[in-house]
Design an enzyme around this catalytic site. Structure first.
Site, PDB file in Angstrom:
ATOM      1  N   GLU A  28      22.845  53.523   3.660  1.00  0.00           N
ATOM      2  CA  GLU A  28      23.887  53.610   4.680  1.00  0.00           C
ATOM      3  C   GLU A  28      25.261  53.533   4.029  1.00  0.00           C
ATOM      4  O   GLU A  28      25.528  52.658   3.203  1.00  0.00           O
ATOM      5  CB  GLU A  28      23.728  52.495   5.720  1.00  0.00           C
ATOM      6  CG  GLU A  28      24.738  52.645   6.854  1.00  0.00           C
ATOM      7  CD  GLU A  28      24.428  51.772   8.059  1.00  0.00           C
ATOM      8  OE1 GLU A  28      23.616  50.851   7.930  1.00  0.00           O
ATOM      9  OE2 GLU A  28      25.026  52.035   9.124  1.00  0.00           O
TER      10      GLU A  28
ATOM     11  N   ASP B  16      27.007  56.826   9.257  1.00  0.00           N
ATOM     12  CA  ASP B  16      27.243  56.043  10.477  1.00  0.00           C
ATOM     13  C   ASP B  16      28.658  56.354  10.942  1.00  0.00           C
ATOM     14  O   ASP B  16      29.627  56.164  10.185  1.00  0.00           O
ATOM     15  CB  ASP B  16      27.076  54.551  10.146  1.00  0.00           C
ATOM     16  CG  ASP B  16      27.312  53.642  11.345  1.00  0.00           C
ATOM     17  OD1 ASP B  16      28.243  53.907  12.135  1.00  0.00           O
ATOM     18  OD2 ASP B  16      26.597  52.635  11.473  1.00  0.00           O
TER      19      ASP B  16
ATOM     20  N   GLU C 208      23.736  52.633  17.750  1.00  0.00           N
ATOM     21  CA  GLU C 208      23.930  51.266  17.278  1.00  0.00           C
ATOM     22  C   GLU C 208      25.129  50.673  18.005  1.00  0.00           C
ATOM     23  O   GLU C 208      26.210  51.263  18.024  1.00  0.00           O
ATOM     24  CB  GLU C 208      24.178  51.285  15.768  1.00  0.00           C
ATOM     25  CG  GLU C 208      24.143  49.921  15.124  1.00  0.00           C
ATOM     26  CD  GLU C 208      24.243  49.995  13.613  1.00  0.00           C
ATOM     27  OE1 GLU C 208      23.488  49.284  12.944  1.00  0.00           O
ATOM     28  OE2 GLU C 208      25.072  50.772  13.102  1.00  0.00           O
TER      29      GLU C 208
END
Ligand code: MN
Length: 289
Positions: A146, A179, A240
């Site tokens: 990530e 992300d 998320e």
């Protein structure tokens, strides 16, 4: 393409009762994939989770960040070894659950570092990911590194920076995990990282600039979803979000979740599922012409 939901939308615990609630609510909100926060692989009840998943079939993935005691991005051999052991244990859990993706800050403690990583720290992180990748390959699992912001790691903070790390790791089952929350902080725009990383992009997190309801913050989702669809990405996309309404004993503090941005997980989840699918559908209409 699987659309998923992170466990912290529902619960801050992985005990069997919480796990079952999170799985059933993920399905009820319309998602295909449940991403659990696997911070406790040593105590995770695999047998209970298997029984629950037999009753409520859903694809499962996991994300995790390393902690002070288990940090591959360290010069302390004990911390590095503990970081490796945690990953190997988590991969055992995921293999037993039939998972295909293990993602997050697997390579570093999640915290504000006060200096860049040393060459030795970086080499230790690379070595741990290589060992975990070889074990994950036997289990048919892909690892996603990530890309997180500068306040949470010092190893890499952009898509391009992550590609350099992947070159050092040199394992085919290790890829980039983008992300939108972190991209919004570190990248120059929301399309370039997708274009830069598409050959190695394996996982995507969709988060708003304040971690709350999608569409209520600063993230340029229109540009991001157009880039994603144009690139041909077909891997998992997971929602998320964090609020002080759902607390994980370690993660909520590490991420600085002090604000109550929502109380109603069911409404938040259903909204996110519709938001992600709606943006993908809209982008697909223009990508075809
Ligand atoms: Mn994320």
């Amino acid at each position: 393409m699987q659309i998923g939901c992170h466990g912290l939308v529902w619960t801050g615990s992985n005990d069997p009762e919480s796990f079952e609630q999170a799985v059933t609510k993920t399905l009820a909100a319309g998602f295909d994939l449940f991403e659990m926060a696997l911070f406790d692989p040593e105590t995770f009840d695999v047998d209970a989770a298997r029984e629950i998943l037999a009753k409520h079939p859903v694809a499962v993935s996991a994300s995790m960040g390393q902690s002070r005691e288990s940090d591959p991005n360290s010069e302390d051999p004990a911390q590095v070894k503990a970081g490796e052991a945690k990953l190997l244990k988590a991969i055992d859990v995921l293999e037993a659950l039939g998972s295909r993706y293990f993602v997050g800050a697997l390579y570093s403690e999640l915290r504000k570092f006060m200096r860049p990583a040393t060459a030795k720290e970086r080499a230790n992180a690379v070595g741990v990911i290589q060992t975990a990748a070889d074990r994950a390959a036997d289990a048919g699992i892909t690892l996603g590194m990530e890309v997180i912001n500068r306040y949470e790691t010092n190893l890499f903070n952009t898509g391009r920076g992550t590609l350099q790390f992947l070159d050092e790791v040199d394992r085919p089952n290790v890829g980039v995990h983008l992300d939108t929350y972190h991209m919004n902080i570190e990248e120059s725009d929301m399309a370039q990282p997708v274009e830069d990383c598409i050959d190695r992009l394996v996982y995507v997190h969709i988060g708003e600039s304040h971690r709350g309801y999608l569409g209520s913050g600063n993230v340029d989702f229109d540009t991001f979803f157009k880039a994603l669809v144009r690139s041909g990405y077909d891997g998992p996309i997971t929602f998320e979000s964090f609020s002080s309404a759902v607390v994980h004993k370690d993660l909520s503090g590490m991420l600085g979740i002090w604000r109550n941005l929502w109380d109603d997980s069911e409404d938040l989840g259903a909204h996110a599922n519709a938001f992600i699918r709606g943006h993908l559908r809209a982008a697909q209409t223009i990508a075809l012409h």
